[in-house]
Design a protein around this motif. Structure first.
Motif: not given
Length: 384
Positions: A161, A188, A193, A293-294, A296-298, A300
């Motif tokens: 993350d 990414q 971030l 899940d991380i 997916v968040k950060q 493409r």
């Protein structure tokens, strides 16, 4: 960087950032400036700051501007290799007695740089599982100058993350360095971030054709950029003009290539999941992956790298590596052609016997952009 202000799409930047048409001839491709020095208009009268190509070269500068644009950064630096980029960064930021937190499953070359080179001039390091934010925090000391992560990691494809680790690093007065080689700037963008430095082996996805070795650093901070420019010039491990030109040519198609890499990898992961010979698959696109899940968040998409463990152990892993034909047995990754390797005996051999040693039954795939049906058929033959 003409056009990219008004057209901010990734592939538009890849094709145009730092690559305006030649003002004299109209050539749409930046030329290879194969020169070591430049005529000055009187003593100290440099033209656009060019005096010597170790310090600055127009072809390399075009690549550096393009890479900075792709990573949403302000300053880019191109090097002779990814390891040259890493070494220059360490010598810019750190001094003897300083400490760095590195990934618990770092790339073997990165581990070797810290363990066999940097420690000899007094730099200390601690491996930590960077997917565990609390673990990273526990590894930080009062002398920590850098928290270094790879995401996805090489070769176990763990996910960090970035935003959470950036917060932990900054609270401790350290900078966050993200090796973005596996993801590429298409999938990414760590600076967005919260990272302070992005590292690339541009040999891999950015160049994309297994025909050039290179590395890069991208930063936003002006003071850090000034230090990197000084050390890049002083240490001299810069990208030559032809290497820079080849890398820049590869970067133009990064977006379309990465989509095909991802398409093929996802289908191969689906096939591997049906094979009883496979004990475990490492791919962040799987919902069962602990970092899914991380990712997916950060990210493409989830990339073209796939690792898996063979149920029958090291001998089975070696047999698959040695039996594949369309998948070329070789080190490196990110080229248009598919590669297969045994990390324990190849790319990560330097980590043998250390806390970073990789499983002996692990196989790593760099999934290329060939027809995926042919790739699956090749793996099926290799599995026997």
């Amino acid at each position: 960087m003409p056009m990219t202000k008004d057209f901010p799409g990734f592939s538009t930047r890849a094709i145009h950032a730092g690559q305006e048409a030649d003002p004299r001839t109209g050539a749409v491709v930046p030329p290879i400036y194969a020169t070591s020095t430049y005529k000055q208009d009187g003593v100290g009268g440099m033209r656009e700051g060019y005096e010597y190509s170790r310090t600055k070269n127009p072809t390399r500068r075009a690549l550096e501007e393009c890479l900075a644009a792709l990573e949403e950064g302000r300053h880019g630096f191109a090097f002779a290799s990814g390891m040259a980029a890493e070494d220059t960064l360490l010598r810019t930021v750190c001094q003897p007695g300083d400490h760095v937190v590195i990934p618990g499953d770092a790339y073997g070359g990165t581990f070797r740089l810290f363990d066999k080179v940097a420690t000899r001039w007094g730099l200390n390091y601690t491996p930590a599982k960077s997917s565990d934010v609390d673990g990273v925090l526990a590894a930080i000391t009062p002398n920590t100058k850098i928290v270094w992560v790879e995401t996805p990691t090489n070769p176990l494809l763990n996910i960090t993350d970035i935003a959470a680790v950036a917060a932990v690093a900054h609270q401790a007065g350290a900078i966050l360095v993200v090796d973005n080689t596996f993801a590429s700037p298409y999938l990414q963008q760590p600076l967005v971030l919260g990272a302070d430095v992005v590292v690339h082996s541009t040999t891999k996805y950015v160049g994309g054709h297994s025909d050039v070795v290179g590395g890069a650093l991208v930063v936003n901070d002006d003071v850090l950029a000034e230090g990197l420019a000084f050390h890049s010039n002083s240490m001299g491990a810069i990208s030559g003009p032809f290497d820079a030109w080849l890398t820049l040519r590869g970067a133009k198609t990064l977006g379309v290539r990465m989509d095909r890499h991802c398409d093929n990898a996802e289908k191969i992961v689906g096939w591997l999941g049906q094979r009883e010979e496979v004990a475990e698959i490492f791919y962040p696109g799987l919902e069962t992956h602990p970092g899914h899940d991380i990712a997916v968040k950060q990210m493409r998409r989830f990339g073209g790298m796939v690792s898996f463990r063979m149920a029958d152990g090291e001998d089975a892993a070696l047999r698959v590596c040695n039996s594949a034909e369309l998948f070329t047995l070789g080190e490196s990754l990110g080229g248009v052609e598919s590669l297969i390797e045994h990390p324990g005996r190849m790319t990560h051999a330097s980590a043998a016997g250390s806390p970073l040693e990789v499983p002996s039954d692990l196989v790593r795939l760099s999934v290329g952009i060939e027809d995926v049906e042919d790739l699956i058929a090749d793996l099926a033959r290799a599995f026997g």
